[in-house]
Design a protein around this motif. Structure first.
Motif, PDB file in Angstrom:
ATOM      1  N   THR A   1       6.106   0.163  -2.468  1.00  0.00           N
ATOM      2  CA  THR A   1       5.755  -0.965  -3.331  1.00  0.00           C
ATOM      3  C   THR A   1       4.328  -0.856  -3.830  1.00  0.00           C
ATOM      4  N   ILE A   2       3.963  -1.812  -4.645  1.00  0.00           N
ATOM      5  CA  ILE A   2       2.607  -1.863  -5.188  1.00  0.00           C
ATOM      6  C   ILE A   2       1.585  -2.326  -4.162  1.00  0.00           C
ATOM      7  N   PHE A   3       2.047  -2.681  -2.970  1.00  0.00           N
ATOM      8  CA  PHE A   3       1.129  -3.136  -1.937  1.00  0.00           C
ATOM      9  C   PHE A   3       0.584  -1.996  -1.082  1.00  0.00           C
ATOM     10  N   ALA A   4       0.939  -0.760  -1.386  1.00  0.00           N
ATOM     11  CA  ALA A   4       0.357   0.388  -0.691  1.00  0.00           C
ATOM     12  C   ALA A   4      -1.118   0.459  -1.054  1.00  0.00           C
ATOM     13  N   LYS A   5      -1.943   0.690  -0.053  1.00  0.00           N
ATOM     14  CA  LYS A   5      -3.376   0.774  -0.319  1.00  0.00           C
ATOM     15  C   LYS A   5      -3.966   1.978   0.388  1.00  0.00           C
ATOM     16  N   PRO A   6      -5.135   2.443  -0.068  1.00  0.00           N
ATOM     17  CA  PRO A   6      -5.757   3.609   0.552  1.00  0.00           C
ATOM     18  C   PRO A   6      -6.158   3.312   2.002  1.00  0.00           C
ATOM     19  N   ARG A   7      -5.763   4.202   2.893  1.00  0.00           N
ATOM     20  CA  ARG A   7      -6.128   4.089   4.310  1.00  0.00           C
ATOM     21  C   ARG A   7      -6.825   5.378   4.722  1.00  0.00           C
ATOM     22  N   ALA A   8      -7.896   5.224   5.463  1.00  0.00           N
ATOM     23  CA  ALA A   8      -8.672   6.389   5.906  1.00  0.00           C
ATOM     24  C   ALA A   8      -7.853   7.233   6.886  1.00  0.00           C
ATOM     25  N   LEU A   9      -8.158   8.520   6.902  1.00  0.00           N
ATOM     26  CA  LEU A   9      -7.551   9.456   7.863  1.00  0.00           C
ATOM     27  C   LEU A   9      -8.657   9.979   8.788  1.00  0.00           C
ATOM     28  N   PRO A  10      -9.077   9.184   9.755  1.00  0.00           N
ATOM     29  CA  PRO A  10     -10.213   9.600  10.593  1.00  0.00           C
ATOM     30  C   PRO A  10      -9.903  10.793  11.496  1.00  0.00           C
ATOM     31  N   ASN A  11      -8.631  11.062  11.774  1.00  0.00           N
ATOM     32  CA  ASN A  11      -8.292  12.156  12.684  1.00  0.00           C
ATOM     33  C   ASN A  11      -8.540  13.544  12.087  1.00  0.00           C
TER      34      ASN A  11
END
Length: 119
Positions: free
Chosen positions: A75-85
């Motif tokens: 959906t349009i509610f996907a947002k950028p999430r960090a990949l700290p690993n």
């Protein structure tokens, strides 16, 4: 009755446009922040009825990950999430099947993001 359906369809269409623009705005802000840090690679995978995945990775001069993000969703509610690993890993250490062992879409997006063009 028909005018009510047309009105409802118009409201749904307008809402989709506004929320889609909001998602693009969030992606562009995250992407611009990555571009300021180093060389950036972006990979995208997914299909029409599968969750789309976008992975963006910023590398420094020594080919180490400075920053990255993942966008995943239907959906349009996907947002950028960090990949700290993966932060601090070298480009050679980034193995998509190890980082995302159970998600083929994320693996494909990461592989595409690693195909950076040389400056």
């Amino acid at each position: 009755m028909v005018s009510a359906l047309i009105t409802l369809a118009a409201i749904a269409w307008f809402s989709q446009m506004v929320l889609g623009a909001w998602q693009i705005y969030r992606f562009n802000r995250a992407f611009d922040a990555l571009c300021l840090k180093g060389r950036v690679g972006v990979g995208r995978s997914g299909g029409r009825f599968r969750p789309r995945v976008v992975v963006a990775i910023a590398l420094d001069e020594q080919e180490r990950v400075i920053d990255s993000f993942l966008m995943k969703g239907l959906t349009i509610f996907a947002k950028p999430r960090a990949l700290p690993n993966i932060q601090g890993l070298s480009k050679q250490q980034l193995q998509s099947d190890v980082i995302f062992p159970n998600d083929q879409n994320c693996q494909n997006a990461l592989l595409l993001a690693l195909k950076l063009k040389q400056r």
